[in-house]
Scaffold this motif. Structure first.
Motif, PDB file in Angstrom:
ATOM      1  N   LEU A  89       0.834  -1.204   0.000  1.00  0.00           N
ATOM      2  CA  LEU A  89       0.000   0.000   0.000  1.00  0.00           C
ATOM      3  C   LEU A  89       0.870   1.256   0.000  1.00  0.00           C
ATOM      4  N   GLY A  90       1.904   1.259   0.841  1.00  0.00           N
ATOM      5  CA  GLY A  90       2.792   2.422   0.904  1.00  0.00           C
ATOM      6  C   GLY A  90       3.505   2.669  -0.407  1.00  0.00           C
ATOM      7  N   ALA A  91       4.002   1.597  -1.032  1.00  0.00           N
ATOM      8  CA  ALA A  91       4.710   1.751  -2.307  1.00  0.00           C
ATOM      9  C   ALA A  91       3.775   2.285  -3.390  1.00  0.00           C
ATOM     10  N   ALA A  92       2.538   1.760  -3.428  1.00  0.00           N
ATOM     11  CA  ALA A  92       1.580   2.210  -4.441  1.00  0.00           C
ATOM     12  C   ALA A  92       1.207   3.675  -4.241  1.00  0.00           C
ATOM     13  N   LEU A  93       1.028   4.092  -2.994  1.00  0.00           N
ATOM     14  CA  LEU A  93       0.695   5.491  -2.716  1.00  0.00           C
ATOM     15  C   LEU A  93       1.836   6.420  -3.112  1.00  0.00           C
ATOM     16  N   GLN A  94       3.066   6.017  -2.800  1.00  0.00           N
ATOM     17  CA  GLN A  94       4.206   6.867  -3.153  1.00  0.00           C
ATOM     18  C   GLN A  94       4.394   6.937  -4.664  1.00  0.00           C
ATOM     19  N   GLN A  95       4.182   5.811  -5.349  1.00  0.00           N
ATOM     20  CA  GLN A  95       4.311   5.844  -6.796  1.00  0.00           C
ATOM     21  C   GLN A  95       3.246   6.728  -7.425  1.00  0.00           C
ATOM     22  N   TYR A  96       2.044   6.702  -6.870  1.00  0.00           N
ATOM     23  CA  TYR A  96       0.959   7.516  -7.424  1.00  0.00           C
ATOM     24  C   TYR A  96       1.297   9.002  -7.364  1.00  0.00           C
ATOM     25  N   GLU A  97       1.953   9.411  -6.294  1.00  0.00           N
ATOM     26  CA  GLU A  97       2.318  10.826  -6.158  1.00  0.00           C
ATOM     27  C   GLU A  97       3.560  11.186  -6.970  1.00  0.00           C
ATOM     28  N   ALA A  98       4.458  10.227  -7.162  1.00  0.00           N
ATOM     29  CA  ALA A  98       5.706  10.521  -7.874  1.00  0.00           C
ATOM     30  C   ALA A  98       5.562  10.425  -9.384  1.00  0.00           C
ATOM     31  N   VAL A  99       4.606   9.624  -9.865  1.00  0.00           N
ATOM     32  CA  VAL A  99       4.518   9.342 -11.294  1.00  0.00           C
ATOM     33  C   VAL A  99       4.259  10.622 -12.084  1.00  0.00           C
ATOM     34  N   GLY A 100       4.967  10.727 -13.201  1.00  0.00           N
ATOM     35  CA  GLY A 100       4.790  11.872 -14.082  1.00  0.00           C
ATOM     36  C   GLY A 100       5.698  13.041 -13.782  1.00  0.00           C
ATOM     37  N   SER A 101       6.370  13.040 -12.626  1.00  0.00           N
ATOM     38  CA  SER A 101       7.266  14.146 -12.284  1.00  0.00           C
ATOM     39  C   SER A 101       8.602  13.961 -12.998  1.00  0.00           C
ATOM     40  N   SER A 102       9.105  15.031 -13.581  1.00  0.00           N
ATOM     41  CA  SER A 102      10.393  14.926 -14.265  1.00  0.00           C
ATOM     42  C   SER A 102      11.541  14.776 -13.273  1.00  0.00           C
ATOM     43  N   LYS A 103      11.454  15.485 -12.146  1.00  0.00           N
ATOM     44  CA  LYS A 103      12.472  15.391 -11.102  1.00  0.00           C
ATOM     45  C   LYS A 103      11.790  15.367  -9.738  1.00  0.00           C
ATOM     46  N   PRO A 104      11.296  14.198  -9.330  1.00  0.00           N
ATOM     47  CA  PRO A 104      10.595  14.112  -8.042  1.00  0.00           C
ATOM     48  C   PRO A 104      11.561  14.274  -6.870  1.00  0.00           C
ATOM     49  N   ARG A 105      11.445  15.367  -6.150  1.00  0.00           N
ATOM     50  CA  ARG A 105      12.331  15.632  -5.018  1.00  0.00           C
ATOM     51  C   ARG A 105      11.663  15.192  -3.725  1.00  0.00           C
ATOM     52  N   LEU A 106      12.471  14.642  -2.804  1.00  0.00           N
ATOM     53  CA  LEU A 106      11.926  14.100  -1.568  1.00  0.00           C
ATOM     54  C   LEU A 106      11.212  15.163  -0.751  1.00  0.00           C
ATOM     55  N   LEU A 107      11.788  16.369  -0.656  1.00  0.00           N
ATOM     56  CA  LEU A 107      11.165  17.416   0.145  1.00  0.00           C
ATOM     57  C   LEU A 107       9.826  17.838  -0.440  1.00  0.00           C
ATOM     58  N   THR A 108       9.736  17.839  -1.770  1.00  0.00           N
ATOM     59  CA  THR A 108       8.456  18.174  -2.414  1.00  0.00           C
ATOM     60  C   THR A 108       7.431  17.071  -2.175  1.00  0.00           C
ATOM     61  N   LEU A 109       7.855  15.821  -2.341  1.00  0.00           N
ATOM     62  CA  LEU A 109       6.947  14.696  -2.141  1.00  0.00           C
ATOM     63  C   LEU A 109       6.498  14.584  -0.687  1.00  0.00           C
ATOM     64  N   LEU A 110       7.386  14.930   0.225  1.00  0.00           N
ATOM     65  CA  LEU A 110       7.073  14.819   1.639  1.00  0.00           C
ATOM     66  C   LEU A 110       5.918  15.725   2.039  1.00  0.00           C
ATOM     67  N   ARG A 111       5.711  16.792   1.289  1.00  0.00           N
ATOM     68  CA  ARG A 111       4.617  17.715   1.583  1.00  0.00           C
ATOM     69  C   ARG A 111       3.277  17.230   1.032  1.00  0.00           C
ATOM     70  N   LYS A 112       3.303  16.131   0.312  1.00  0.00           N
ATOM     71  CA  LYS A 112       2.066  15.557  -0.215  1.00  0.00           C
ATOM     72  C   LYS A 112       1.540  14.526   0.778  1.00  0.00           C
ATOM     73  N   PRO A 113       0.345  14.726   1.342  1.00  0.00           N
ATOM     74  CA  PRO A 113      -0.151  13.829   2.391  1.00  0.00           C
ATOM     75  C   PRO A 113      -0.191  12.359   1.981  1.00  0.00           C
ATOM     76  N   ARG A 114      -0.586  12.084   0.739  1.00  0.00           N
ATOM     77  CA  ARG A 114      -0.697  10.692   0.312  1.00  0.00           C
ATOM     78  C   ARG A 114       0.677  10.027   0.275  1.00  0.00           C
ATOM     79  N   TRP A 115       1.699  10.775  -0.165  1.00  0.00           N
ATOM     80  CA  TRP A 115       3.052  10.213  -0.194  1.00  0.00           C
ATOM     81  C   TRP A 115       3.558   9.975   1.233  1.00  0.00           C
ATOM     82  N   ALA A 116       3.295  10.917   2.126  1.00  0.00           N
ATOM     83  CA  ALA A 116       3.723  10.767   3.524  1.00  0.00           C
ATOM     84  C   ALA A 116       3.012   9.586   4.185  1.00  0.00           C
ATOM     85  N   ILE A 117       1.718   9.416   3.903  1.00  0.00           N
ATOM     86  CA  ILE A 117       0.980   8.269   4.442  1.00  0.00           C
ATOM     87  C   ILE A 117       1.596   6.972   3.911  1.00  0.00           C
ATOM     88  N   GLY A 118       2.006   6.998   2.637  1.00  0.00           N
ATOM     89  CA  GLY A 118       2.677   5.832   2.074  1.00  0.00           C
ATOM     90  C   GLY A 118       3.953   5.493   2.825  1.00  0.00           C
TER      91      GLY A 118
END
Length: 267
Positions: A18-47
């Protein structure tokens, strides 16, 4: 206790998937997915929290039951992850996807069960630590470089394999700390490969072939840990044709996933 350990490991696999799928959903499509940017997304953090829970349950299961029962349950995360990721992207996983994931899982279970047990002392010298970082770093960079000229599916696989190599190095260092005694310098070094692995994995997820990324990660992580165990900790390697066949089966399943899993983009 064995049945309980297997059940706990299976639940842990579900949380990890579940965590991997949630993180992939938020990261997919980003040209340069940065951890600090992703960390601010609730779904990625829940993942991330879900992955930590899954890891904690797996460790607890290992303390309650034999490795030969608990480790194969961990492989089930691949079979859980594909339907969860497909649901997030509002589609159904195809039969070929699930069959390919099953082939990967069978190969991984074979590899896990064929690794010989090791009861000796776990010690890593400072020179060994330097070797661990150097070998994993060079391998990870080489895989990352190769991904830049690969097809989308190949790019996802190579980036996830790069992440798996770094996670394998992290797992080796954790084992040294847990089984060989605490070393504060090694503890301080632990976040280096772990954070690098997490960052590279998000780039693999961003490509869009989740099944390929997750399967490649599932293969590279334990294989790297086994290789470092033999190279640096004096642990035995599996011998004979069976491990080669199991690895080939897992690799064939990953190739099949690359051909069947559609390229996903976040809506």
């Amino acid at each position: 206790m064995t049945v309980l350990a297997a059940a706990i490991a299976l639940i842990g696999s579900l949380f990890f998937a579940l965590g991997a799928a949630l993180q992939q959903y938020e990261a997919v499509g980003s040209s340069k997915p940065r951890l600090l940017t992703l960390l601010r997304k609730p779904r990625w953090a829940i993942g991330g929290v879900s992955i930590l829970i899954g890891g904690g349950l797996h460790i607890f299961a290992l303390s309650a039951g034999p490795l030969t029962i608990v480790q194969p349950m961990g492989v089930a995360s691949l079979l859980f992850a594909l339907p969860i990721a497909a649901a997030l992207h509002k589609r159904k996983p195809t039969r070929m996807e699930l069959m390919s994931a099953g082939v990967v899982a069978i190969g991984l279970i074979g590899l896990v069960l064929l690794v010989p047990p090791h009861d000796g002392p776990t010690y890593l010298s400072p020179q060994g630590l330097a070797t661990l970082f150097a070998v994993s770093g060079v391998a990870a960079v080489a895989l990352w470089a190769g991904s830049r000229i690969a097809s989308p599916a190949g790019r996802a696989a190579l980036l996830a394999t790069s992440s798996g190599v770094l996670y394998g190095a992290t797992a080796t260092l954790v084992r040294v700390l847990v089984d060989g005694g605490w070393n504060w310098w090694y503890l301080l070094a632990l976040p280096v490969p772990a954070l690098a692995a997490l960052a590279v994995l998000q780039r693999a997820y961003a490509v869009g072939h989740f099944g390929v990324s997750f399967a490649s990660l599932q293969i590279a992580d334990p294989l790297t840990a086994v290789a470092f165990g033999a190279l640096l900790l004096g642990e035995p390697l599996p011998t004979g044709v069976a491990p080669i066949a199991a690895a080939a089966l897992a690799a064939a399943g990953t190739v099949a996933l690359a051909r069947t899993t559609p390229l996903e983009r976040n809506a």
